[in-house]
Design a protein around this motif. Structure first.
Motif, short mmCIF file in Angstrom:
data_model
loop_
_atom_site.label_atom_id
_atom_site.label_comp_id
_atom_site.label_asym_id
_atom_site.label_seq_id
_atom_site.Cartn_x
_atom_site.Cartn_y
_atom_site.Cartn_z
N TYR A 43 25.96 27.13 -16.65
CA TYR A 43 24.94 26.40 -15.88
C TYR A 43 25.56 25.17 -15.22
O TYR A 43 26.35 24.44 -15.84
N GLU A 44 25.22 24.93 -13.96
CA GLU A 44 25.67 23.74 -13.24
C GLU A 44 24.92 22.52 -13.76
O GLU A 44 23.74 22.59 -14.11
N ALA A 45 25.63 21.39 -13.76
CA ALA A 45 25.00 20.14 -14.21
C ALA A 45 23.77 19.83 -13.37
O ALA A 45 22.74 19.40 -13.90
N SER A 46 23.88 20.05 -12.05
CA SER A 46 22.75 19.74 -11.17
C SER A 46 21.54 20.62 -11.49
O SER A 46 20.39 20.18 -11.40
N TYR A 47 21.80 21.87 -11.90
CA TYR A 47 20.70 22.78 -12.27
C TYR A 47 19.99 22.25 -13.52
O TYR A 47 18.75 22.26 -13.59
N LEU A 48 20.75 21.79 -14.50
CA LEU A 48 20.15 21.28 -15.74
C LEU A 48 19.30 20.04 -15.48
O LEU A 48 18.23 19.87 -16.07
N VAL A 49 19.79 19.18 -14.55
CA VAL A 49 19.03 17.98 -14.22
C VAL A 49 17.73 18.36 -13.52
O VAL A 49 16.64 17.92 -13.90
N ASP A 50 17.83 19.21 -12.48
CA ASP A 50 16.67 19.51 -11.65
C ASP A 50 15.67 20.44 -12.31
O ASP A 50 14.46 20.35 -12.04
N ASN A 51 16.14 21.33 -13.18
CA ASN A 51 15.26 22.36 -13.73
C ASN A 51 14.93 22.19 -15.21
O ASN A 51 14.04 22.89 -15.72
N CYS A 52 15.61 21.29 -15.88
CA CYS A 52 15.32 21.08 -17.31
C CYS A 52 14.95 19.63 -17.61
O CYS A 52 13.86 19.34 -18.09
N LEU A 53 15.88 18.71 -17.29
CA LEU A 53 15.70 17.33 -17.71
C LEU A 53 14.56 16.63 -16.97
O LEU A 53 13.67 16.03 -17.59
N ILE A 54 14.58 16.70 -15.65
CA ILE A 54 13.54 16.01 -14.88
C ILE A 54 12.15 16.61 -15.14
O ILE A 54 11.19 15.88 -15.39
N PRO A 55 11.99 17.95 -15.12
CA PRO A 55 10.67 18.51 -15.46
C PRO A 55 10.21 18.12 -16.87
O PRO A 55 9.01 17.88 -17.09
N ALA A 56 11.15 18.04 -17.80
CA ALA A 56 10.78 17.69 -19.18
C ALA A 56 10.27 16.26 -19.26
O ALA A 56 9.22 15.98 -19.87
N ILE A 57 11.01 15.33 -18.65
CA ILE A 57 10.59 13.93 -18.75
C ILE A 57 9.31 13.70 -17.93
O ILE A 57 8.49 12.85 -18.27
N ASN A 58 9.12 14.49 -16.87
CA ASN A 58 7.86 14.41 -16.12
C ASN A 58 6.69 14.87 -16.99
O ASN A 58 5.59 14.30 -16.94
N HIS A 59 6.93 15.93 -17.78
CA HIS A 59 5.88 16.42 -18.68
C HIS A 59 5.56 15.38 -19.75
O HIS A 59 4.39 15.18 -20.10
N VAL A 60 6.59 14.69 -20.23
CA VAL A 60 6.37 13.61 -21.20
C VAL A 60 5.48 12.54 -20.57
O VAL A 60 4.55 12.03 -21.20
N GLY A 61 5.76 12.22 -19.31
CA GLY A 61 4.94 11.24 -18.61
C GLY A 61 3.50 11.69 -18.49
O GLY A 61 2.56 10.89 -18.65
N ASP A 62 3.30 12.98 -18.22
CA ASP A 62 1.94 13.51 -18.14
C ASP A 62 1.22 13.38 -19.48
O ASP A 62 0.04 13.01 -19.54
N LEU A 63 1.93 13.69 -20.55
CA LEU A 63 1.34 13.58 -21.89
C LEU A 63 0.99 12.13 -22.21
O LEU A 63 -0.03 11.84 -22.84
#
Length: 802
Positions: A622-642
């Protein structure tokens, strides 16, 4: 004043407390940016006048001017070595001011730091910080103590323990609740009350943050369960800017209209916080005429708490499932992890059990080859950050239990105390000191009693001993003592007799460790399930079991319906999803892809495993940019929603943000090698304004902004306007963030904004802090206001788009 005198006064009288101190000092010439405590010592006549005015207005008690007189706060002024001396002198000044006309309360307030696991301060360090302050206040002759404006239940506990281990004077604890009805850390009023009164607070309540109307609801939530008097010190409404000055929007007469309702809601001690003055206290006194405090007549309830939730026990409550799986006995993999100091499996077991319906988690780490006390403390600190579920602390060692109880931020359940002489003598005092409930195991030095009647005798014996430590039947849960039917087929029947007698004759809550009954038999789940159903029919209130067993959980849910514990079968319907909704199928962690595990680690705040997941993903290509855009940022956004939905609170936000930071630290160097993946970051300068030494909120905002990809330059606290503007110019900041916690310093924000305009700076301004409002932000010319760390991230993004 001793506790008896304190309580006797409050039986017949509403104790009128004082109002705000800082604004009164400022009116009388205290400059911005000075250490208030030092300035008062150098200008003693000012505090004498202020406190005499409060007494003349009607105050029965005044607070010492020691809100910021702890070592950590005084360090900002180079006065950390003067703690005892300054507190003693400030207490003497208050005693001189009031003479024999009023009481003096030694004032303890937040240190401004978070205790582990959410910050870097050890719990014992925090206790020692407060003990140092208590020593000075005792030398100064205070009559009782008030721990006030607490946002963190753990810090409140540390201060309370410090007072109780230093003296026998009465001590009140006052939390501050947000508009959501919970503290910054997610503690609701009822949970705070039960935790603090169990630990020995002589009065509990709330101050600051809200006006009197909202505070009435907080007191109403506490009153039915309050074993102690209740305290309220509301603000005079909300702050706003008028003619360049900060004022509060509730006038004296309007403030007074809430007095009667506060008393009828259950208040025993009443005063004012931000924005109030002697005029407000006089209005309180006027409106108290003819009013008497309500009697303290709490409901007889049994309850345990975590920092963020309360679980009630009783024959009228659903049977409480205690998850049994955090126990190394017979679990080779868990044993290996604990020996290696790892906690990933404990985290998995905790989250899985809570997801499956456990309302309490039993925690046992006893095994050869480890330091049980050190491991227990580590696991407790981990679990209180991961789940809001109360814990049942399971150890036979008094030393281990005391270490765990001391740092546990709630009212725990101890498993267990028996009639064995060594355990009875050592464990009861420990349990009582920390206000824990305990499981009474009907076992003696003679061994396991074979008959129910023998167990009744032991139960009575332990109960009589426990009464000497202040325990009532509602504070005890009786274990029926389950033995295997494989060796004695009558064993289960004797246990059921104990459950029946304990519930319906003795009048106590009960618990069983289910799995013991089937030991040595094939197809054990059927025996366990049948036994659970039979015990529920006898009145069982708690069951230690594996909540991953669908059979056991289904029988438990059905049993609650049939015994009338589940009103209108609502929980049964919710559990089974009704007739039109299927239960969701959960993907087991072992079956998840590595990207799903990364996402889940950020959402769950799993810092220990995020590194492994990131490294695995990179090895898998997996590319680092893929992990940022598709895992890390969506996850922290979901935390914000919660967080927005109030399903998450600050502890979870911090844990997830730290996990994100850990993950981003691993992938960021790889992003820099890939120019297409590298994104330009907005630069933000952030500071707490001149005169204000509070930076806990600002620190959280800075942390969140960094974890969302912003380049943050944190200038710290008490920062002059010129320094902020110069830093913004040097760093070419697109945004400047300003924080203020005090009404006496919030106008400094306007000074910074005006200087920026004068200098021709184009940066956008975002402001926040406990006393700041949206309307205030607009009035001083700020571009936006954020009420918390996550909204600051959203605001920063919005300002960049404008």
């Amino acid at each position: 004043m001793n506790r008896q005198q304190f309580l006797e006064f409050l039986k017949e009288n509403i104790m009128i407390l004082d109002g705000a101190t800082g604004t009164e000092l400022q009116k009388r010439g205290m400059p911005k940016g000075v250490c208030p405590e030092k300035w008062v010592i150098e200008n003693p006549d000012v505090i004498l006048d202020v406190q005499r005015e409060y007494v003349s207005a009607g105050s029965n008690a005044v607070y010492t001017c020691t809100f910021g007189a702890n070592r950590i706060k005084l360090e900002a002024f180079g006065l950390q070595d003067k703690v005892v001396e300054m507190n003693a002198e400030l207490a003497r000044l208050s005693k001189k001011a009031v003479g024999d006309k009023a009481f003096v309360a030694g004032d303890l307030a937040p240190t401004g730091k978070f205790i582990k696991p959410f910050g870097d301060m050890d719990f014992e360090t925090c206790v020692e910080v407060y003990k140092e302050q208590v020593k000075g206040l005792l030398e100064g002759g205070v009559d009782f103590f008030v721990i006030e404006t607490m946002m963190d239940i753990q810090e409140a506990r540390a201060a309370l323990i410090a007072v109780k281990e230093s003296c026998d004077l009465p001590v009140c604890v006052s939390m501050t609740f947000e508009e959501s009805g919970k503290t910054l850390m997610g503690t609701d009023p009822l949970t705070a009350l039960i935790t603090l009164q169990s630990l020995g607070a002589d009065a509990v309540g709330c101050n600051c943050s809200t006006g009197p109307k909202a505070m009435i609801e907080i007191i109403r939530a506490m009153k039915p369960y309050a074993l102690v008097p209740l305290l309220a010190k509301p603000n005079a409404g909300l702050p706003k800017l008028v003619d360049g000055k900060t004022v509060f929007d509730m006038g004296v007469e309007e403030y007074g209209t809430y007095v009667e309702e506060l008393v009828k809601s259950g208040v025993n001690l009443l005063g004012g916080c931000c924005g109030t003055s002697p005029l407000y206290i006089a209005e309180i006194k006027k409106n108290l005429k003819g009013l008497k405090p309500l009697k303290i007549e709490p409901e007889k309830v049994s309850a345990i708490t975590s920092a963020r939730s309360t679980v009630f026990l009783g024959t009228n409550q659903p049977t409480v499932v205690v998850g049994e799986r955090i126990n190394p006995t017979g679990k080779k993999k868990l044993q290996e992890e604990l020996k290696e100091g790892k906690t990933s499996l404990v985290t998995d077991l905790a989250l899985e059990q809570v997801e499956k319906g456990a309302k309490v988690l039993d925690v046992n780490v006893g095994m050869p080859g480890i330091d049980e006390k050190e491991t227990m403390v580590k696991i407790v600190e981990l679990l209180v950050s991961m789940v809001s579920t109360p814990l049942c602390l399971d150890s036979s060692s008094p030393e281990v239990l005391e270490a765990a109880l001391r740092i546990y931020p709630g009212r725990a359940l101890i498993n267990s105390i028996s009639a064995e002489k060594a355990k009875l003598e050592k464990l009861l005092p420990v349990a009582a000191k920390y206000g824990a409930m305990f499981i009474l195991l009907p076992l003696s030095d003679e061994g396991v009693p074979a008959t129910a009647e023998e167990r009744y005798t032991i139960i009575n014996e332990v109960y009589e001993r426990a009464k000497k430590y202040g325990y009532e039947k509602k504070d005890i849960v009786i274990d029926g003592l389950v033995m295997t039917v494989a060796s004695d087929q009558k064993a289960a029947l004797e246990t059921l007799k104990v459950i029946d007698w304990s519930t319906n004759t003795f009048g106590c809550n009960t618990i069983l460790g289910l799995s013991n009954v089937s030991f040595g038999l094939p197809e054990r789940s059927w025996v366990n399930s049948a036994f659970l159903a039979m015990a529920m029919g006898k009145g069982l209130t708690m069951a230690i079991l594996n909540p991953s067993s669908d059979t056991l959980m289904s029988i438990k849910m059905a049993g609650d319906v049939l015994t009338g514990k589940d009103k209108n079968s609502l929980k049964y319907i919710e559990y089974f999803g009704g007739s039109t909704k299927e239960k969701p199928v959960q993907t087991k962690k072992a079956e998840q892809s590595v990207t799903e595990r990364i996402y889940g680690a950020v959402v769950g705040g799993d810092r220990e495993n995020i590194k492994l997941h990131i490294e695995t993903a990179l090895k898998e290509g997996y590319e680092a940019s893929y992990l940022v855009d598709n895992c890390l940022i969506p996850a922290i956004n979901h935390v914000g929603d919660l967080y927005d939905k109030k399903e998450y609170f600050l502890p979870q936000l911090i844990q997830s943000a730290e996990t994100m930071k850990e993950a981003f630290g691993l992938v960021e160097p790889l992003l820099k090698k890939d120019e297409t993946a590298e994104k330009a970051k907005a630069r933000i300068v952030i500071a707490t304004v001149k005169g204000d030494i509070h930076d806990i909120g600002k620190n959280i905002v800075a942390l969140m902004l960094r974890n969302y990809g912003f380049e943050v330059y944190d200038l710290g606290k008490d920062v002059p306007a010129e320094e902020i503007i110069n830093a913004a110019k040097e760093k070419k900041a697109e945004i400047i963030g300003l924080s203020a916690l005090m009404t006496t310093t919030m106008m400094e924000m306007k000074t910074v904004i005006e200087l920026a305009k004068k200098e021709g700076l184009k940066a956008k301004f975002m402001v926040g802090g406990a006393v700041v409002t949206e309307s205030f932000a607009k009035e001083i010319g700020a571009d936006g206001y954020s009420e918390d760390a996550y909204s600051a991230v959203k605001l920063a993004n919005k300002l960049l788009e404008a």
